[in-house]
Structures are given as C-alpha cells and as structure tokens.
Design a protein around this motif. Structure first.
Motif, PDB file in Angstrom:
ATOM      1  N   ILE A 120       4.648 -15.401 -10.444  1.00 27.27           N
ATOM      2  CA  ILE A 120       4.338 -16.624 -11.143  1.00 27.27           C
ATOM      3  C   ILE A 120       2.979 -16.516 -12.246  1.00 27.27           C
ATOM      4  N   LEU A 121       4.008 -17.557 -13.395  1.00 27.67           N
ATOM      5  CA  LEU A 121       2.845 -16.870 -14.739  1.00 27.67           C
ATOM      6  C   LEU A 121       0.898 -17.485 -14.242  1.00 27.67           C
ATOM      7  N   GLU A 122       0.368 -16.905 -14.702  1.00 27.16           N
ATOM      8  CA  GLU A 122      -1.305 -17.590 -13.991  1.00 27.16           C
ATOM      9  C   GLU A 122      -0.817 -18.784 -15.040  1.00 27.16           C
ATOM     10  N   THR A 123      -0.817 -18.607 -16.622  1.00 25.66           N
ATOM     11  CA  THR A 123      -1.220 -19.830 -17.532  1.00 25.66           C
ATOM     12  C   THR A 123      -0.470 -21.293 -16.801  1.00 25.66           C
ATOM     13  N   SER A 124       0.290 -20.847 -15.917  1.00 25.92           N
ATOM     14  CA  SER A 124       0.682 -21.834 -14.883  1.00 25.92           C
ATOM     15  C   SER A 124       0.262 -22.541 -14.825  1.00 25.92           C
ATOM     16  N   PHE A 125      -1.634 -22.111 -14.562  1.00 22.43           N
ATOM     17  CA  PHE A 125      -2.772 -23.652 -13.672  1.00 22.43           C
ATOM     18  C   PHE A 125      -3.124 -24.354 -15.175  1.00 22.43           C
ATOM     19  N   ASN A 126      -3.152 -24.425 -16.219  1.00 21.28           N
ATOM     20  CA  ASN A 126      -3.412 -24.286 -17.416  1.00 21.28           C
ATOM     21  C   ASN A 126      -2.244 -25.382 -18.123  1.00 21.28           C
ATOM     22  N   TYR A 127      -1.078 -26.000 -17.274  1.00 17.27           N
ATOM     23  CA  TYR A 127       0.487 -27.102 -17.516  1.00 17.27           C
ATOM     24  C   TYR A 127       0.404 -27.589 -16.779  1.00 17.27           C
ATOM     25  N   ASP A 128       0.706 -28.929 -17.329  1.00 16.61           N
ATOM     26  CA  ASP A 128       1.190 -29.866 -15.988  1.00 16.61           C
ATOM     27  C   ASP A 128       3.015 -29.796 -16.434  1.00 16.61           C
ATOM     28  N   ASN A 129       3.156 -29.230 -17.809  1.00 20.27           N
ATOM     29  CA  ASN A 129       4.472 -29.512 -17.497  1.00 20.27           C
ATOM     30  C   ASN A 129       5.100 -27.848 -18.059  1.00 20.27           C
ATOM     31  N   PRO A 130       6.560 -27.946 -17.672  1.00 19.52           N
ATOM     32  CA  PRO A 130       6.814 -25.777 -18.287  1.00 19.52           C
ATOM     33  C   PRO A 130       7.436 -25.982 -19.601  1.00 19.52           C
ATOM     34  N   VAL A 131       7.636 -27.008 -20.503  1.00 23.49           N
ATOM     35  CA  VAL A 131       7.954 -27.662 -21.547  1.00 23.49           C
ATOM     36  C   VAL A 131       7.492 -26.225 -22.799  1.00 23.49           C
ATOM     37  N   GLU A 132       6.014 -26.223 -23.288  1.00 25.55           N
ATOM     38  CA  GLU A 132       5.588 -24.862 -23.798  1.00 25.55           C
ATOM     39  C   GLU A 132       5.462 -23.506 -23.333  1.00 25.55           C
ATOM     40  N   GLN A 133       5.934 -23.396 -22.480  1.00 19.79           N
ATOM     41  CA  GLN A 133       5.994 -22.732 -22.045  1.00 19.79           C
ATOM     42  C   GLN A 133       6.919 -21.732 -22.048  1.00 19.79           C
ATOM     43  N   MET A 134       8.489 -22.719 -21.477  1.00 15.97           N
ATOM     44  CA  MET A 134       9.465 -22.198 -21.621  1.00 15.97           C
ATOM     45  C   MET A 134      10.106 -22.149 -23.378  1.00 15.97           C
ATOM     46  N   LYS A 135       9.879 -23.081 -23.720  1.00 13.73           N
ATOM     47  CA  LYS A 135      10.221 -22.834 -25.380  1.00 13.73           C
ATOM     48  C   LYS A 135       9.127 -21.977 -26.015  1.00 13.73           C
ATOM     49  N   SER A 136       8.222 -21.512 -25.444  1.00 14.95           N
ATOM     50  CA  SER A 136       7.567 -20.487 -26.320  1.00 14.95           C
ATOM     51  C   SER A 136       7.983 -19.315 -25.709  1.00 14.95           C
ATOM     52  N   GLU A 137       9.126 -19.085 -24.095  1.00 11.05           N
ATOM     53  CA  GLU A 137       9.477 -17.451 -23.351  1.00 11.05           C
ATOM     54  C   GLU A 137       8.579 -16.961 -23.284  1.00 11.05           C
ATOM     55  N   GLU A 138       7.480 -17.337 -22.911  1.00  7.88           N
ATOM     56  CA  GLU A 138       6.082 -16.654 -22.156  1.00  7.88           C
ATOM     57  C   GLU A 138       6.747 -17.078 -20.530  1.00  7.88           C
ATOM     58  N   ALA A 139       7.515 -18.658 -20.451  1.00  5.32           N
ATOM     59  CA  ALA A 139       8.150 -17.982 -19.199  1.00  5.32           C
ATOM     60  C   ALA A 139       9.799 -18.454 -19.009  1.00  5.32           C
ATOM     61  N   TRP A 140       9.973 -17.674 -18.454  1.00  4.00           N
ATOM     62  CA  TRP A 140      11.908 -17.708 -18.663  1.00  4.00           C
ATOM     63  C   TRP A 140      12.400 -18.609 -17.608  1.00  4.00           C
ATOM     64  N   LEU A 141      12.010 -19.434 -15.967  1.00  3.84           N
ATOM     65  CA  LEU A 141      12.370 -19.539 -15.176  1.00  3.84           C
ATOM     66  C   LEU A 141      11.468 -20.443 -15.022  1.00  3.84           C
TER      67      LEU A 141
END
Lengths: 411, 290
Positions: free
Chosen positions: A234-255
């Motif tokens: 799990i991405l540690e930066t998840s603590f800074n987000y209230d939704n996965p849009v930015e992480q998924m669109k930037s491909e920092e996250a895949w799932l």
C-alpha cells in the motif's frame, strides 16, 4: 465632444427609463433554495449549476440557489428551532434520512411520488419511508468498485480473473506488484474520510456487519490488510489523499478499491488504460458499503409548489441519467433509467455498480444510529494508523478497546 | 447646552463601533469563557480544561503550535527584514521585485495548500523539476513526512505565504526612516551591520513589534494548511483541534464545549506570549537607556 458625450448619455438614460416604464407587467421570478450534501466535489457542482439547473430555471421561471455543505443537520436544526425556513429542498444521504424524518425536518412526498411515471429500486425503501409515508425520493446510489491499471494485469495471481476476484487474490496481486514494482495500491487514508468504508466492504465480504471493529469478519479484513501493509503493497502517500484519483491518474498507483464516483472519474479519463470490476469477493460474497442520496422538501418551506416541481424535474429519466453520468457515474436508482444504460464509460461504471448493489453483500451507512459519524470514522482511522505503525500487526486487545469506543458512540 | 452636546458628540460617533464590539466580540468571548468553565448543567467546573489537557493530541498540538509560532516568527522576521532592506534600496527592477515578492500574499490559505500539495505529490512539479535538473533519480515522498519534519514542512509553506505581509510592514517603516541617521552613522565610521543593529532597528522598533505581534497571533492560529496537506490529527495544532470539534465531530456531546475550551486556551497562550514579548522588549529598552 464633451457635449456630444453628455447628450448621448442622457439620451441613453431616458431611453432605458422609457423601455422600463413601457414594458408590460414583468413576471416575477421565484426562487428556490436547495441545500445539498451531494455533489461535494467542485466539478460536480459546476456540472449541476451549468447543465442541470438552467433547464429547470428556464422552464419554470425559477432561480435556483444551490448550496452544498457538509453538516446539513446543523442548518436544519437551526431553521427548525427559529422557524425561519430558508431551505426549500434538501438532499441528504440515506444514512441520515431516518434522523431527518424523526426530527421532522422534511415533509411527506407521497403526492409527488404518486404523480411520477417511474419505479424506484426497492433497495432504499426502508431509508426513504417511515410509517407508510415517503419522505425522500432517491436520486442516486453508490457502491465501491475495483479499478486497476492495465499495467497491473501481468501480476495477477495464477488463475485469477480480475472481474471475479476474491480478496485473497486481490491481496496476492497487490503483493506481487509490490515485489516487482514497489507499492502500487492506493488506499486513501486522509483522516475522517473513507477508510471505514473501504475496510468495511472487505469486512462485509467476510461476514461482518458494518460498522464493526472486532467481529470475526473484520478480523479477517484487518489481517488481509495487515498482510498488504507488511509487504509494502500500500502506498504510504495514501495518508495524504481522500480519493485515489490523482494517484491512479498519475500511475503512482495501479490498483484501488474505492467509491464508484472517483473510480468513474479515473476510468472515463482513459477507458483503454483501466479495467473496472465489482468489489472483490470473500466467503460471503462481494462486500460493499452502499449509499443513496435522496431529495426531500423541508417541513417549513414557503415554496412547496416550486419544490415539488423541482423534484419532479430531477426525477425525469433523462435528467436522472444526465445527473448520474455527469457527476461521475452514480447509479440512477430508477428502473426505467437503468434499462437504458449503454456502453459509454459512465454507463459501464453504473452497470458495475448496479451489479454490486444487486448481487453483492451491501450495507448502508447507519450514521443516524451514532451520535457523530465523524467520530466513528475517527475510530477506524485510529485502527488503521495503529496497524500501519506496527507493520501490519494489530493486537486483539487493541481492537476490542476500539470496538468499545465505537459502541460508546451508539445512540 | 451646545457645549454639552459637543462633549458627547464623539461618543455618539463611536457608538456603532462600540455596539459592534459588544455584540460580535465581547459577547462571544465572554460566552466562550463561560462555556469552558461550566459543566453540561451550567455549574462552575474546570472539567473541560481537564479533558482538553488529558486529550491524547493536546500535548502534540501545544508543542506544534508553540514551535510553529517560535520558529516561523523568527524565520519570517529575519528573511522579511533582509528583503525589506534590499527592496528599500532603489535599484533597477526593485519595483518589479517588490511586485513579485507580494504575489504570495494574494493567495488564500486553501489555494496555498493546494499549490504546495500538488507540488509535493510524488509526481508533482517539485519532483519533476528536481528530476529534470538531474538532482534526484527517484521521486522523493515529501508528503510522507511525519513529526518534526512535517512541522518544518508547514513552517516553510507558511513562510512562503506570509513573508510578504511581514516584509511590507517593515518596508513601510524603513521608507519612513530619516536617511540622515544612516548618513550620520556612516560619517562616524559605523559598519553597515552596526548601522542596522544600532540605528535602524531601534528606530524601527515600534514597526517590528507590530509585525512580530501580528505574526505571533497568526502563527498560533495556523490550522488550514496542516489539514489540507495532511488531514486532521496528523500534525495537530491547537486551532486545528477547534476546527476538528466544530467541523468533523460536531454532534458529539462535548464538541461545543471542547472547541470553546480550546479557544480559551489559545487566547490565553496568545495573550501570555504577547505580554512576555512586550515585557522583554521594555526591559531591553530600559537596559539600553541605562
């Protein structure tokens, strides 16, 4: 030159006054105040203001003031206490509808419902009605969905099908990716936002009720997540987000497994890049928290006629579809609209959501059963933080203590 | 008779302002003190002060607020003073530089947080810039900062935002400064540093006090940047706790009184800090006179 300018100015003024005086009786524009907890994202508000409200305003010569706020309860409480009703139409989540009905903030809507030529899904009947009277008409429903970047597919465990995934497979998939590429799972953990809904969905798949902390089903959910934390999936930066849009669109996250509206936003941005599926399954099925947003008329409105027309307008199938699609892909809870869904990206999101809603193990948000839902969220955040700080481990005693904290919040 | 009216006329003119203060300032402040010092039944009790002090986040919130105020005020004053000294020297492009330096002042706190959050995200513009400049190879996870690192992070962001407001106050003071004092210092062989320390700063003292007090108060009230960057409770501040009880858990029985008690705690700390600062200044002034 100055004289000429002055003359033109005076003539313009006289002409304006003359036009004003000669015009026929000006039809008075009515106004309608809509207070909503729905459409909290700025892009949703912009869409509603620009694409949905003007149609009603033009047709009925009404100016609609849309106010989107978090704590509508406070506003309603103040308006009722002062008997100064400034809100005409209120849009609330199914979790708080019983509270609004019990506190008499809204009035029955049966005449409006009876006049409509549409049928609503049965799923939200219990939240919208009381003692045989209808107080709300559901206009959108939502569940949690899985979305993955195509780049993640080669790491699927052997024999796993992304459209029929189990939570065990999801966990193994996330760990496979982490081993090869580093953490790629977005699990938004911004405090007091949505951690309880994500983990609650997993708990439902394992037979838990929602919200619970230490039930056997939730123990399985925490254990599964703990494995993912321990294996740095799990991405540690998840603590800074209230939704996965930015992480998924930037491909920092895949799932990710998240609310269908942000999932719809991600998917619609590049449908070929992503695969969307219903919530993964556990022994008890595909678990997901489900909610609905309903529209009601305030108890003390002075604009009841206009408010009723507004609700009828919103309940038109074409408007309902436009609202659901334009705001990211909510499920329109009206059977006539569902029957017309096509193959557009937003339609696919709605269909996947519908699949989860109809065939999954879903639970509503029982916010009205707790003194403060934010405090409930906070308990789940505390558990997750503890798990993160302890490398995925959670002591049973700690979970029992947090369960007691949760129970203290029950009304 | 006419003189009698004349005597009361200024008070008459002040009445709207006084009414405003009584209704919208004194009344809520007294109410906050009253609510914080009573229990649910309205009887005198310090239970909410006890609850606040024993709350798990209080120590961290107090420490963060004090450290934030102390470090940010010192940092901001030092940098702002240097910038004000620079901009006070008229040179080619100084007006443009002043204009550019003032831009952050026009950006509201929410937008500041968005700007920096976007910048510090994994694939944000800061990491992109550093990668483009070949300074790093992998993105730095700025946003995962915790504890003192996160606090320092917020201090830097706050400094970027408020620096212009401190600088503009100091610059206004510098521009009113009689140049002859500096010239006299130079004639008597003082170094540039001595002129700043022994001539400019003492004369600017009232301006500096104003700037520092304003900054101290504002620094104690910081919360929005922290919440927007990290969310509630991750880098707690005293005022952030007020916002937490007011906005996040408003329906809890104790929320109203807890938020008011926190308000009273913040007000008390600000007042004590300002009094200490003024007293220290006064003491130093006396020492200089002796």
């Amino acid at each position: 030159m100055k004289k000429l300018l002055a003359t033109i100015l005076i003539l313009s003024l006289v002409l304006t006054m003359a036009v004003g005086c000669t015009s026929d009786k000006v039809e008075e524009t009515k106004s309608l105040k809509v207070t909503s907890g729905l459409w909290s994202r700025p892009e949703e508000q912009q869409f509603i203001r620009e694409e949905i409200l003007p149609g009603f305003e033009e047709e009925f010569n009404v100016k609609v003031e849309l106010e989107v706020i978090d704590n509508i309860e406070k506003v309603m409480e103040a308006q009722k206490a002062s008997d100064e009703w400034t809100t005409d139409v209120v849009m609330t989540h199914s979790g708080t509808m019983p509270l609004y009905i019990a506190n008499e903030y809204v009035q029955p809507l049966d005449s409006v419902k009876d006049s409509l030529d549409i049928t609503f899904m049965d799923a939200f009947e219990s939240a919208t009605t009381q003692d045989g009277k209808t107080y709300y008409l559901p206009i959108s429903a939502d569940v949690y969905l899985l979305i993955a970047n195509q780049k993640a597919l080669p790491y699927l465990p052997d024999g796993a099908d992304v459209t029929k995934l189990t939570w065990e497979e999801y966990k193994d998939w996330a760990i496979n990716i982490a081993d090869a590429e580093g953490a790629k799972v977005s699990f938004p953990l911004m405090p007091i936002k949505a951690s309880q809904y994500q983990v609650g969905g997993i708990g439902l798949s394992y037979g838990s009720e929602f919200p619970m902390i230490n039930s056997p089903g939730m123990l399985s959910a925490w254990e599964l997540l703990g494995e993912m934390v321990k294996n740095n999936a799990i991405l540690e930066t998840s603590f800074n987000y209230d939704n996965p849009v930015e992480q998924m669109k930037s491909e920092e996250a895949w799932l990710t497994f998240y609310h269908m509206v942000p999932v719809g936003d991600i998917y619609s941005s590049a449908p070929a890049k992503y695969v969307v599926a219903a919530a993964p399954a556990g022994p008890n099925g595909n678990g997901s928290i489900a909610g609905a947003w309903g529209v009601g008329i305030t108890a003390g409105t002075n604009n009841k006629d206009v408010a009723e027309e507004f609700i009828k307008y919103l309940a038109r199938p074409e408007v309902l579809y436009e609202v659901a699609a334009g705001t990211g892909g909510f499920i329109p809870p009206v059977n006539e609209v569902i029957a017309q869904l096509g193959e557009e990206p937003k339609d696919i999101i709605m269909k996947k959501g519908l699949d989860t809603l109809e065939n999954g193990v879903v639970s509503g948000v029982p916010a009205s059963e707790y003194t403060d839902w934010g405090a409930v969220k906070s308990v789940f955040d505390t558990v997750f933080q503890e798990m993160w700080d302890n490398d995925g481990e959670l002591a049973k005693d700690f979970l029992d203590a947090q369960q007691k904290e949760l129970e203290k919040l029950e009304k | 008779m006419k003189n009698k009216y004349k005597k009361w006329f200024p008070y008459f003119l002040l009445t709207p302002a006084l009414l405003y203060y009584v209704l919208f300032w004194i009344r809520p402040v007294l109410r906050a003190f009253f609510e914080s010092m009573t229990d649910y039944d309205g009887s005198f009790s310090l239970m909410f002060f006890s609850k606040v002090i024993n709350e798990s986040m209080f120590t961290a919130a107090l420490r963060n607020s004090l450290l934030f105020a102390l470090i940010s005020v010192m940092l901001q004053f030092t940098v702002a003073f240097m910038m004000a000294l620079l901009l006070n020297k008229k040179f080619k492009g100084s007006n443009l530089l002043l204009f550019v330096a003032l831009i952050p002042m026009a950006v509201p706190p929410a937008a500041v947080a968005i700007l920096w959050k976007t910048g510090f995200s994994t694939f944000g513009w800061i990491n992109n810039l550093l990668i483009t400049l070949n300074l790093i190879k992998e993105p730095i996870l700025w946003m995962t900062a915790k504890g003192y690192n996160a606090l320092l992070f917020l201090i830097l962001i706050d400094t970027w935002t408020v620096l212009p407001s401190v600088m503009i106050i100091l610059l206004a003071g510098l521009q009113n400064l009689n140049k002859e004092y500096e010239e006299a210092g130079l004639i008597f062989g003082a170094s540039r540093f001595q002129i700043i320390k022994d001539i400019i700063m003492p004369i600017l003292k009232p301006t500096i006090i104003t700037a520092v007090i304003l900054r101290m108060i504002a620094a104690m009230q910081v919360w929005m940047i922290s919440v927007m960057m990290f969310g509630y409770g991750r880098v707690p501040f005293l005022v952030e706790r007020i916002a937490y009880y007011t906005d996040m858990v408003p329906m809890l029985k104790e929320s109203y009184k807890m938020s008011l008690t926190y308000s009273v705690v913040v007000t008390t700390i600000v007042m004590i800090s300002v009094m200490i600062y003024l007293r220290v200044n006064k003491k130093k002034e006396k020492e200089v006179r002796i």
